[in-house]
Motif scaffolding. Sequence first.
Motif, mmCIF file in Angstrom:
data_model
loop_
_atom_site.group_PDB
_atom_site.id
_atom_site.type_symbol
_atom_site.label_atom_id
_atom_site.label_comp_id
_atom_site.label_asym_id
_atom_site.label_seq_id
_atom_site.Cartn_x
_atom_site.Cartn_y
_atom_site.Cartn_z
ATOM 1 N N ARG A 86 -39.668 5.605 -5.164
ATOM 2 C CA ARG A 86 -38.320 6.016 -4.770
ATOM 3 C C ARG A 86 -37.295 5.305 -5.649
ATOM 4 N NH1 ARG A 86 -36.992 4.725 0.949
ATOM 5 N NH2 ARG A 86 -38.139 2.806 0.490
ATOM 6 N N ARG A 88 -32.995 4.517 -6.393
ATOM 7 C CA ARG A 88 -31.639 4.484 -5.853
ATOM 8 C C ARG A 88 -30.776 5.544 -6.528
ATOM 9 N NH1 ARG A 88 -32.572 -0.911 -6.699
ATOM 10 N NH2 ARG A 88 -31.269 -0.871 -8.564
ATOM 11 N N GLN A 197 -33.204 1.528 -11.370
ATOM 12 C CA GLN A 197 -32.910 2.242 -10.127
ATOM 13 C C GLN A 197 -34.075 2.230 -9.146
ATOM 14 O OE1 GLN A 197 -29.539 2.234 -11.323
ATOM 15 N NE2 GLN A 197 -29.678 3.545 -9.527
ATOM 16 N N MET A 199 -36.439 1.466 -6.261
ATOM 17 C CA MET A 199 -36.306 0.832 -4.949
ATOM 18 C C MET A 199 -37.579 0.039 -4.676
ATOM 19 S SD MET A 199 -34.549 3.945 -2.766
ATOM 20 C CE MET A 199 -34.340 2.947 -1.291
ATOM 21 N N THR A 200 -37.416 -1.257 -4.465
ATOM 22 C CA THR A 200 -38.584 -2.124 -4.301
ATOM 23 C C THR A 200 -38.796 -2.586 -2.864
ATOM 24 O OG1 THR A 200 -37.225 -4.040 -4.899
ATOM 25 C CG2 THR A 200 -38.464 -2.959 -6.664
ATOM 26 N N ASP A 201 -37.899 -2.193 -1.947
ATOM 27 C CA ASP A 201 -38.092 -2.614 -0.550
ATOM 28 C C ASP A 201 -38.214 -1.412 0.375
ATOM 29 O OD1 ASP A 201 -35.524 -1.711 -0.799
ATOM 30 O OD2 ASP A 201 -34.563 -3.610 -0.261
#
Length: 201
Positions: A86, A88, A197, A199-201
């Motif tokens: 995913r 951002r 961009q 998403m790591t969380d």
Amino acid sequence: MCMCQKRRCAAVRWMPMAAISGGRTPCGRRTRLSSVPVFGAIEGLDALVSVASGCGAHLAGYPGMGALHKDISEFLLDASVPQRLRFRPLEERVLAHVPCTLENVLRAGDAPLELLGAIPGLEIEELGTRGGCCGAGGLTFLSHPRLSRALRRPLVGQIEQLAPRFVLTSNAGCGLHLQQGADSPEYLHPVTLLARQLMTD
């Protein structure tokens, strides 16, 4: 005698592209062939991935390497990265430059654009004519500076007219050359923007 042999430079065996671009084509071919055993010695190699399309165009021409080589954007698409990760949103209009080597040699010009499509809100406009030369052309910017600047001029005009925050290109040499003509935007590899961009969380 080949200049590479005269100088006996160990590093030059990794620089066949520079030798070919500089006009010493037989020398470039010899140094390229000397690198083949190095890749051949790596067992179980699934892919040979390049991050600069100019280098990739030469790697793909190595004997036995064509089927293994992939540009990094193509490699990430094959790994279904846009579907598995995913990103951002980024509400920006960017200029995407498709290098001639990526389009005409590697036939992977759509890959970085498809990857960038995974970033929500990103509006992508192509810079210049797909498959055309930006003027960097190997060592053209050094050997034929006037021609090089002439080829770059319409691209610089497009950059200045749109005034994007980012100019994205899959070839570092093209990016450096374009930046010499228009240094206001930030020049990035498409995968670099994708990584920013992520998403790591």
